[in-house]
Design an enzyme around this catalytic site. Structure first.
Site, short mmCIF file in Angstrom:
data_model
loop_
_atom_site.label_atom_id
_atom_site.label_comp_id
_atom_site.label_asym_id
_atom_site.label_seq_id
_atom_site.Cartn_x
_atom_site.Cartn_y
_atom_site.Cartn_z
N SER A 143 -95.21 51.31 58.73
CA SER A 143 -94.34 50.49 59.19
C SER A 143 -93.01 49.63 59.72
O SER A 143 -92.39 50.68 58.58
CB SER A 143 -94.88 49.08 59.11
OG SER A 143 -94.56 48.56 57.74
N LYS A 144 -92.64 48.85 59.84
CA LYS A 144 -90.82 48.53 59.65
C LYS A 144 -90.87 48.50 58.17
O LYS A 144 -89.56 48.48 58.11
CB LYS A 144 -90.72 47.24 60.86
CG LYS A 144 -90.75 47.03 62.06
CD LYS A 144 -89.32 46.89 62.39
CE LYS A 144 -87.49 47.60 63.23
NZ LYS A 144 -87.93 48.70 63.25
N ARG A 145 -91.24 47.93 57.84
CA ARG A 145 -91.64 47.78 56.13
C ARG A 145 -90.56 48.53 55.70
O ARG A 145 -89.43 48.97 54.96
CB ARG A 145 -91.90 47.50 55.44
CG ARG A 145 -92.74 45.99 55.29
CD ARG A 145 -93.70 45.57 54.51
NE ARG A 145 -95.24 46.09 54.88
CZ ARG A 145 -95.20 47.52 54.10
NH1 ARG A 145 -94.78 47.55 53.00
NH2 ARG A 145 -96.60 48.46 54.53
N GLY A 195 -89.04 51.35 56.66
CA GLY A 195 -87.57 51.71 57.45
C GLY A 195 -87.81 51.39 59.03
O GLY A 195 -88.01 51.00 59.78
#
Ligand code: GLU
Length: 497
Positions: free
Chosen positions: A258-260, A262
């Site tokens: 996920s976005k977490r 990168g």
């Protein structure tokens, strides 16, 4: 061995960007079709009118093109291309409605008048009683007059599929093998919403059937949808396609990517300076492998080698370091002309080059690209590592300046170098080397003790390609001017002390 021509599809919902997981799904479908000489279809699943946007369609198509996943059927520059058009689900609503009608006529679906609020309350009540919160089939057996009465109350209706409660539905997955779902777990899911749009689980079946898709290859987050879809296939007497559910992609901490973790969108990778062939190669390894040791594959090799037998059912871990390494390999191996073309717009964007460039500048950029080629991990690295070739405004690493330049012997050493370099008739690497060696001998220093301060003076940093090469590219005039600037800078600083 089947003689049916293979047809695969990528069916994104245009509600955001093309993310890494979607791109991997697109790649596997594309590779599978190309490997078997089949057809790759791109279908836009835009029935969620509120969340689907044209920008998202554009971003997805752009990402697909950039990655090189050409589609044989799907959106074209002037409308859809292919015998099963349209390929936008929003343009196929009448088709879905005709199949809804068929299901209704055969009593395989029914209208449901329960409001979202009623459904919510009943779901909560079942949960509170510790029961399964699935739809309680309140509208399943209404007679016509009851339906009319509910409609007269002004209630909107959805259409629900009459699922089978008994027995089980078996998904024969090409990657996971046989997966058995207990039908009692499935509820009478909605196939047509009150706004007249179909739900994913219904539209996908109609389209995969009508578009003659032979292999449904998608992420394993859809596995639980597959038994529902199979029931729709069966209700409409459609033959089943093959199913292959690709393993999940995890981040380095083993949670779903996920976005977490990168960048997750393909466009972000492009902007960060990844090259499409490296991303294709890397994405292919997210769930597929050819052997334990082979990791580098050209796109052509991927097409030749890709089969679903080699796709793993275990989750794949996205390893940014490995992708960066691979990108560096592809940059190192690309023809210098291509690297030059790829870095030119980046230099222009950083305002290190004007928008119009002449042949001479292009040639110089090519020389610079060739000297930096082996050092780049991404194209974005190019701008900071080549700044000094284009501007006298050097970004100095202050610690390096303190260590190497603000030293008492530097003005004299640089003046000697300056004099030697200024007198050169030819400014090739070996001519420059002669001057450096002369100064080194004269001062009784090690060559590195001469080179490193010059490197910091010219590039602002401790790391760069070979100094003679850098100076030769900079040319005599700029080299001498930069040295003069630095001599002044150092003298000013030393006089303060
Ligand atoms: N539109 C669905 C998605 O983006 C497609 C899933 C499928 O391939 O069936 O997840």
């Amino acid at each position: 061995m089947t003689t049916t021509k293979i047809r695969t599809r990528f069916a994104p919902s245009p509600t955001g960007f093309l993310h890494v997981g979607g791109a991997r799904t697109a790649l596997f479908n594309w590779l599978y079709a190309r490997h078997y000489g089949g057809t790759f279809v791109l279908r836009i699943e835009d029935t969620d009118l509120e969340r689907s946007t044209e920008e998202s369609v554009d971003v997805i198509l752009e990402g697909m093109r950039w990655l090189g996943f050409d589609w044989d059927e799907g959106p074209g520059p002037d409308g859809d291309i292919g015998e099963f058009a349209p390929y936008f689900q929003s343009a196929r609503l009448d088709i879905y409605k005709s199949y809804i009608k068929k299901l209704l006529d055969e009593d395989k679906a029914y209208p449901c008048y329960c409001t979202p609020e009623e459904l919510r309350q009943r779901r909560e009540a079942s949960l509170a009683r510790g029961e399964d919160p699935k739809y309680d089939r309140r509208c399943a057996d209404l007679i016509q007059s009851e339906r009319e009465a509910l409609a007269l109350e002004g209630r909107e209706s959805v259409i629900r599929f009459r699922s089978s409660d008994e027995g089980s539905t078996v998904v024969n997955d090409l990657i996971h093998g046989e997966i058995i779902f207990d039908n009692a777990m499935l509820d009478d899911f909605v196939v047509l919403k009150s706004d007249g749009t179909p739900t994913y689980n219904f539209a996908v079946v109609i389209d995969d059937h009508l578009m003659e898709i032979t292999h449904v290859i998608r992420g394993d987050d859809h596995i639980s949808n597959t038994p529902r879809q199979i029931q729709v296939y069966e209700a409409l007497s459609f033959p089943l396609p093959e199913f292959a559910h690709l393993p999940m992609i995890l981040g380095s901490d083993k949670t779903r990517l996920s976005k977490r973790h990168g960048a997750t969108s393909v466009t972000e990778y492009r902007d960060a300076g990844f090259v499409p062939e490296a991303l294709d190669n890397y994405l292919a390894l997210l769930g597929w492998s050819f052997s334990a040791s082979d990791t580098l594959f050209t796109t052509q090799e991927l097409i030749e080698k890709f089969t679903l037998e080699r796709v793993s059912k275990n989750p794949a871990v996205f390893d940014m370091k490995k992708l960066e390494w691979m990108n560096g390999v592809y940059i190192r191996e690309m023809p210098i002309e291509r690297l030059t073309e790829l870095v030119l717009p980046r230099l222009q964007e950083a305002e290190l080059l004007p928008h119009e460039i002449d042949a001479e500048t292009r040639q110089r950029v090519k020389q610079i690209a060739s000297s930096l080629q082996s050092r780049l991990r991404t194209l974005a690295d190019f701008v900071p590592s080549s700044r000094y070739f284009f501007t006298d405004e050097i970004h100095y690493d202050e610690a390096a300046v303190d260590e190497f330049l603000y030293q008492d012997h530097i003005p004299e050493m640089f003046e000697m170098l300056h004099a030697g370099l200024k007198n050169l008739q030819a400014f090739g690497e070996s001519d420059i080397e002669q001057v450096f060696r002369g100064v080194q001998k004269h001062l009784g220093m090690k060559l590195g003790e001469v080179i490193q301060p010059v490197r910091v003076a010219i590039t602002g940093t401790r790391i760069s390609p070979g100094m003679y090469e850098v100076l030769a590219i900079l040319g005599q005039e700029r080299t001498c001017r930069l040295l003069e600037n630095v001599i002044t800078k150092v003298k000013t600083e030393l006089s303060k002390a």
